[in-house]
Design a protein around this motif. Structure first.
Motif, PDB file in Angstrom:
ATOM      1  N   GLY A 237       0.832  -1.195   0.000  1.00  0.00           N
ATOM      2  CA  GLY A 237       0.000   0.000   0.000  1.00  0.00           C
ATOM      3  C   GLY A 237       0.867   1.246   0.000  1.00  0.00           C
ATOM      4  O   GLY A 237       2.067   1.179  -0.268  1.00  0.00           O
ATOM      5  N   ALA A 238       0.256   2.370   0.314  1.00  0.00           N
ATOM      6  CA  ALA A 238       0.985   3.646   0.345  1.00  0.00           C
ATOM      7  C   ALA A 238       1.770   3.717   1.654  1.00  0.00           C
ATOM      8  O   ALA A 238       1.428   4.459   2.581  1.00  0.00           O
ATOM      9  CB  ALA A 238      -0.003   4.807   0.236  1.00  0.00           C
ATOM     10  N   PHE A 239       2.848   2.900   1.717  1.00  0.00           N
ATOM     11  CA  PHE A 239       3.562   2.671   2.982  1.00  0.00           C
ATOM     12  C   PHE A 239       4.226   3.927   3.529  1.00  0.00           C
ATOM     13  O   PHE A 239       4.590   3.981   4.700  1.00  0.00           O
ATOM     14  CB  PHE A 239       4.612   1.570   2.803  1.00  0.00           C
ATOM     15  CG  PHE A 239       5.869   2.036   2.118  1.00  0.00           C
ATOM     16  CD1 PHE A 239       6.993   2.382   2.869  1.00  0.00           C
ATOM     17  CD2 PHE A 239       5.921   2.188   0.744  1.00  0.00           C
ATOM     18  CE1 PHE A 239       8.143   2.830   2.249  1.00  0.00           C
ATOM     19  CE2 PHE A 239       7.070   2.643   0.119  1.00  0.00           C
ATOM     20  CZ  PHE A 239       8.188   2.963   0.874  1.00  0.00           C
ATOM     21  N   GLU A 240       4.381   4.962   2.677  1.00  0.00           N
ATOM     22  CA  GLU A 240       5.085   6.169   3.132  1.00  0.00           C
ATOM     23  C   GLU A 240       4.292   6.945   4.177  1.00  0.00           C
ATOM     24  O   GLU A 240       4.876   7.710   4.942  1.00  0.00           O
ATOM     25  CB  GLU A 240       5.360   7.112   1.941  1.00  0.00           C
ATOM     26  CG  GLU A 240       6.059   6.460   0.762  1.00  0.00           C
ATOM     27  CD  GLU A 240       5.081   5.940  -0.286  1.00  0.00           C
ATOM     28  OE1 GLU A 240       5.504   5.805  -1.441  1.00  0.00           O
ATOM     29  OE2 GLU A 240       3.904   5.668   0.056  1.00  0.00           O
ATOM     30  N   ILE A 241       2.956   6.772   4.164  1.00  0.00           N
ATOM     31  CA  ILE A 241       2.127   7.580   5.077  1.00  0.00           C
ATOM     32  C   ILE A 241       1.199   6.703   5.919  1.00  0.00           C
ATOM     33  O   ILE A 241       0.528   5.824   5.385  1.00  0.00           O
ATOM     34  CB  ILE A 241       1.305   8.642   4.295  1.00  0.00           C
ATOM     35  CG1 ILE A 241       0.467   8.007   3.182  1.00  0.00           C
ATOM     36  CG2 ILE A 241       2.203   9.726   3.714  1.00  0.00           C
ATOM     37  CD1 ILE A 241      -0.487   8.959   2.493  1.00  0.00           C
ATOM     38  N   PRO A 242       1.186   6.942   7.253  1.00  0.00           N
ATOM     39  CA  PRO A 242       0.253   6.198   8.104  1.00  0.00           C
ATOM     40  C   PRO A 242      -1.171   6.702   7.867  1.00  0.00           C
ATOM     41  O   PRO A 242      -1.331   7.856   7.468  1.00  0.00           O
ATOM     42  CB  PRO A 242       0.736   6.534   9.526  1.00  0.00           C
ATOM     43  CG  PRO A 242       1.429   7.869   9.383  1.00  0.00           C
ATOM     44  CD  PRO A 242       2.012   7.885   7.999  1.00  0.00           C
ATOM     45  N   PRO A 243      -2.167   5.858   8.069  1.00  0.00           N
ATOM     46  CA  PRO A 243      -2.106   4.458   8.506  1.00  0.00           C
ATOM     47  C   PRO A 243      -1.974   3.474   7.337  1.00  0.00           C
ATOM     48  O   PRO A 243      -2.216   2.277   7.516  1.00  0.00           O
ATOM     49  CB  PRO A 243      -3.464   4.286   9.193  1.00  0.00           C
ATOM     50  CG  PRO A 243      -4.384   5.129   8.356  1.00  0.00           C
ATOM     51  CD  PRO A 243      -3.569   6.320   7.910  1.00  0.00           C
TER      52      PRO A 243
ATOM     53  N   THR B 210       1.624  -3.495   4.773  1.00  0.00           N
ATOM     54  CA  THR B 210       3.025  -3.796   4.484  1.00  0.00           C
ATOM     55  C   THR B 210       3.762  -4.150   5.772  1.00  0.00           C
ATOM     56  O   THR B 210       4.513  -5.138   5.828  1.00  0.00           O
ATOM     57  CB  THR B 210       3.708  -2.585   3.806  1.00  0.00           C
ATOM     58  OG1 THR B 210       3.012  -2.284   2.593  1.00  0.00           O
ATOM     59  CG2 THR B 210       5.158  -2.883   3.475  1.00  0.00           C
ATOM     60  N   ASN B 211       3.545  -3.366   6.821  1.00  0.00           N
ATOM     61  CA  ASN B 211       4.214  -3.621   8.100  1.00  0.00           C
ATOM     62  C   ASN B 211       3.831  -4.982   8.681  1.00  0.00           C
ATOM     63  O   ASN B 211       4.689  -5.753   9.116  1.00  0.00           O
ATOM     64  CB  ASN B 211       3.866  -2.533   9.125  1.00  0.00           C
ATOM     65  CG  ASN B 211       4.506  -1.196   8.790  1.00  0.00           C
ATOM     66  OD1 ASN B 211       5.400  -1.119   7.963  1.00  0.00           O
ATOM     67  ND2 ASN B 211       4.042  -0.137   9.434  1.00  0.00           N
ATOM     68  N   ALA B 212       2.527  -5.275   8.669  1.00  0.00           N
ATOM     69  CA  ALA B 212       2.053  -6.532   9.274  1.00  0.00           C
ATOM     70  C   ALA B 212       2.534  -7.745   8.483  1.00  0.00           C
ATOM     71  O   ALA B 212       2.969  -8.752   9.069  1.00  0.00           O
ATOM     72  CB  ALA B 212       0.523  -6.523   9.365  1.00  0.00           C
ATOM     73  N   ALA B 213       2.494  -7.662   7.161  1.00  0.00           N
ATOM     74  CA  ALA B 213       2.963  -8.781   6.337  1.00  0.00           C
ATOM     75  C   ALA B 213       4.465  -8.977   6.509  1.00  0.00           C
ATOM     76  O   ALA B 213       4.960 -10.104   6.600  1.00  0.00           O
ATOM     77  CB  ALA B 213       2.612  -8.534   4.868  1.00  0.00           C
ATOM     78  N   ALA B 214       5.192  -7.858   6.585  1.00  0.00           N
ATOM     79  CA  ALA B 214       6.646  -7.942   6.765  1.00  0.00           C
ATOM     80  C   ALA B 214       6.982  -8.587   8.107  1.00  0.00           C
ATOM     81  O   ALA B 214       7.919  -9.402   8.206  1.00  0.00           O
ATOM     82  CB  ALA B 214       7.258  -6.547   6.675  1.00  0.00           C
ATOM     83  N   GLN B 215       6.216  -8.246   9.129  1.00  0.00           N
ATOM     84  CA  GLN B 215       6.473  -8.824  10.451  1.00  0.00           C
ATOM     85  C   GLN B 215       6.158 -10.319  10.468  1.00  0.00           C
ATOM     86  O   GLN B 215       6.869 -11.109  11.104  1.00  0.00           O
ATOM     87  CB  GLN B 215       5.678  -8.061  11.513  1.00  0.00           C
ATOM     88  CG  GLN B 215       6.337  -6.721  11.838  1.00  0.00           C
ATOM     89  CD  GLN B 215       5.388  -5.649  12.354  1.00  0.00           C
ATOM     90  OE1 GLN B 215       4.209  -5.903  12.577  1.00  0.00           O
ATOM     91  NE2 GLN B 215       5.904  -4.439  12.530  1.00  0.00           N
TER      92      GLN B 215
ATOM     93  N   ASN C 294      12.678  -1.510   6.358  1.00  0.00           N
ATOM     94  CA  ASN C 294      13.344  -0.738   7.409  1.00  0.00           C
ATOM     95  C   ASN C 294      12.319  -0.051   8.295  1.00  0.00           C
ATOM     96  O   ASN C 294      12.431  -0.027   9.525  1.00  0.00           O
ATOM     97  CB  ASN C 294      14.290   0.301   6.795  1.00  0.00           C
ATOM     98  CG  ASN C 294      15.617  -0.317   6.362  1.00  0.00           C
ATOM     99  OD1 ASN C 294      16.108  -1.247   6.994  1.00  0.00           O
ATOM    100  ND2 ASN C 294      16.198   0.191   5.298  1.00  0.00           N
ATOM    101  N   LYS C 295      11.286   0.507   7.657  1.00  0.00           N
ATOM    102  CA  LYS C 295      10.230   1.220   8.389  1.00  0.00           C
ATOM    103  C   LYS C 295       9.479   0.256   9.313  1.00  0.00           C
ATOM    104  O   LYS C 295       9.078   0.614  10.418  1.00  0.00           O
ATOM    105  CB  LYS C 295       9.272   1.855   7.370  1.00  0.00           C
ATOM    106  CG  LYS C 295       8.362   2.943   7.923  1.00  0.00           C
ATOM    107  CD  LYS C 295       7.793   3.780   6.784  1.00  0.00           C
ATOM    108  CE  LYS C 295       6.875   4.867   7.290  1.00  0.00           C
ATOM    109  NZ  LYS C 295       5.525   4.410   7.569  1.00  0.00           N
ATOM    110  N   ALA C 296       9.317  -0.981   8.822  1.00  0.00           N
ATOM    111  CA  ALA C 296       8.611  -1.985   9.624  1.00  0.00           C
ATOM    112  C   ALA C 296       9.505  -2.562  10.725  1.00  0.00           C
ATOM    113  O   ALA C 296       9.028  -3.302  11.593  1.00  0.00           O
ATOM    114  CB  ALA C 296       8.118  -3.120   8.725  1.00  0.00           C
ATOM    115  N   GLY C 297      10.804  -2.220  10.686  1.00  0.00           N
ATOM    116  CA  GLY C 297      11.727  -2.663  11.718  1.00  0.00           C
ATOM    117  C   GLY C 297      12.142  -4.117  11.604  1.00  0.00           C
ATOM    118  O   GLY C 297      12.577  -4.724  12.584  1.00  0.00           O
ATOM    119  N   VAL C 298      12.021  -4.700  10.391  1.00  0.00           N
ATOM    120  CA  VAL C 298      12.305  -6.139  10.246  1.00  0.00           C
ATOM    121  C   VAL C 298      13.421  -6.438   9.245  1.00  0.00           C
ATOM    122  O   VAL C 298      13.695  -7.602   8.961  1.00  0.00           O
ATOM    123  CB  VAL C 298      11.028  -6.903   9.809  1.00  0.00           C
ATOM    124  CG1 VAL C 298       9.939  -6.778  10.864  1.00  0.00           C
ATOM    125  CG2 VAL C 298      10.531  -6.420   8.451  1.00  0.00           C
ATOM    126  N   ALA C 299      14.081  -5.409   8.735  1.00  0.00           N
ATOM    127  CA  ALA C 299      15.087  -5.634   7.691  1.00  0.00           C
ATOM    128  C   ALA C 299      16.158  -6.631   8.141  1.00  0.00           C
ATOM    129  O   ALA C 299      16.595  -7.477   7.357  1.00  0.00           O
ATOM    130  CB  ALA C 299      15.719  -4.308   7.277  1.00  0.00           C
TER     131      ALA C 299
END
Length: 398
Positions: free
Chosen positions: A321-327, A332-337, A362-367
């Motif tokens: 999705g438009a990962f640059e802006i919350p929410p 992307t964050n949840a799938a990455a985690q 990187n934004k999701a903190g899982v790189a």
């Protein structure tokens, strides 16, 4: 996977080792603002030195188009290189000819020399044989550690490899082994995530992947085009309506190839593209006419996570999705985690690449939890498209 030499396979002792690196880093006011690429070349440089070789670094910076542009001189990178390597770095303001030869002649074991921007010379991008011979004359061994430039048949990535005993550096070696584990000879089932704005820019990628993977998850603006192709209205969302026929063809081909395509089952919509804009979650086929789809919904993430859990290998290129802006970064964050957790548990080999993808992870903190993250951009994409990369082909044995 084609066999290639590494720096373990060649006798480097006392040899000048022409080492192609990617140190095309961001610079502001003559100072490096992100030294990540410079830090990544350290293992290769140190291993060459440990084997008695003397590294002479070849690199490009920006796009001078065969002209000498002072603002694009590699000299400004010397302090960052010295900091990363923990030693002085010598510099030659030429990459060929008398000045370069004299700089090389003065080297002793333990030294590192950086030659000026290879793209200051028209022969670099033209892969001119005369220019290649002039550069190759400076050394006895060639090492390529710049996978990110391997899709370009330039003198410093391909031409010199034809003239000298050649090997992959540590970064190139790691990249090639990771990519082989993901698509060359992977543990199956394999899942690929392809996101981003446009189907048109990733057509070759999608066409190649449906022949190679069991599951293909499509996200971002691309997913909207596939929804349109199925007769679903997407309101004011980004979508390439003129690509609907192509999307339908891909859906048909995937069925024949035994590849399941996964599209959003629910969506997050808003009336404006802005951080924290009022949003709601709706079924994928119920986007209001005055709203735009900016992310996949939680049911989609749950479905994707189940696909991950049933897979052994994951290749990721592009956000959901438009990962640059919350929410609108939530999917992307949840799938990455979810992918990171499976990777940590040893249940999934996860390889990701592409600028937006690296930023999103990187934004999701899982790189750090993924098996391998490629920073190669264009080369990573061309590899996913199934193309041969000239800089890699030139290193293969036989």
């Amino acid at each position: 996977m084609a066999d290639f030499n590494t720096i373990d396979d060649l006798d480097l002792d006392g040899k000048i080792v022409l080492t192609r690196v990617d140190i095309n880093v961001p610079v502001e006011n003559g100072r490096v603002t992100d030294a990540t690429r410079i830090e990544k070349i350290v293992p290769t440089v140190k291993d060459i030195q440990a084997r008695g070789g003397i590294p002479v670094l070849l690199a490009h910076f920006d796009r001078p188009k065969g002209q000498r542009v002072d603002a694009m001189s590699l000299k400004q990178l010397v302090p960052a290189l010295e900091s990363a390597l923990g030693q002085p770095v010598k510099f030659s303001d030429e990459a060929i000819g008398g000045p370069a030869k004299r700089a090389v002649a003065d080297l002793v074991k333990g030294d590192v020399l950086l030659l000026e921007n290879t793209r200051f010379y028209p022969g670099e991008e033209a892969n001119d044989p005369t220019f290649a011979a002039s550069v190759a004359a400076l050394g006895q061994i060639y090492v390529n550690d710049a996978f990110s430039a391997a899709h370009r048949a330039h003198t410093s990535t391909e031409g010199i490899a034809r003239l000298l005993p050649s090997a992959a550096g540590r970064l190139m070696e790691a990249e090639l082994r990771a990519l082989d584990a993901a698509l060359g000879n992977p543990d199956r089932p394999v899942t690929a995530i392809v996101g981003g704005a446009k189907v048109s820019t990733k057509l070759e990628l999608l066409t190649n992947l449906i022949e190679k993977v069991e599951h293909l998850v499509i996200g971002g603006g691309m997913a909207n085009t596939f929804l349109v192709a199925q007769g679903i209205e997407v309101g004011t969302s980004l979508a390439e309506r003129d690509m609907a026929d192509t999307a339908r063809e891909i859906l048909e081909k995937s069925a024949g190839a035994g590849c399941t395509i996964h599209l959003p089952v629910d969506i997050v919509v808003a009336r404006e593209f802005a951080a924290n804009a009022p949003s709601e979650v709706l079924p994928a086929d119920q986007c209001p006419a005055d709203a735009m789809i900016l992310d996949a919904g939680p049911a989609t993430v749950a479905a994707i996570s189940e696909v991950f859990a049933a897979s052994r290998t994951l290749i990721w290129n592009g956000p959901l999705g438009a990962f640059e802006i919350p929410p609108f970064d939530a999917a992307t964050n949840a799938a990455a985690q979810a992918a990171a957790a499976l990777t940590r548990d040893g249940k999934l080999v996860s390889v990701a690449g592409g600028g937006d993808t690296v930023a999103a992870l990187n934004k999701a903190g899982v790189a750090d939890d993924f098996t391998y993250i490629s920073t190669a951009g264009g080369a990573f994409l061309e590899w996913m498209e199934g193309k041969e990369l000239p800089g890699v082909v030139a290193l293969t044995k036989g």
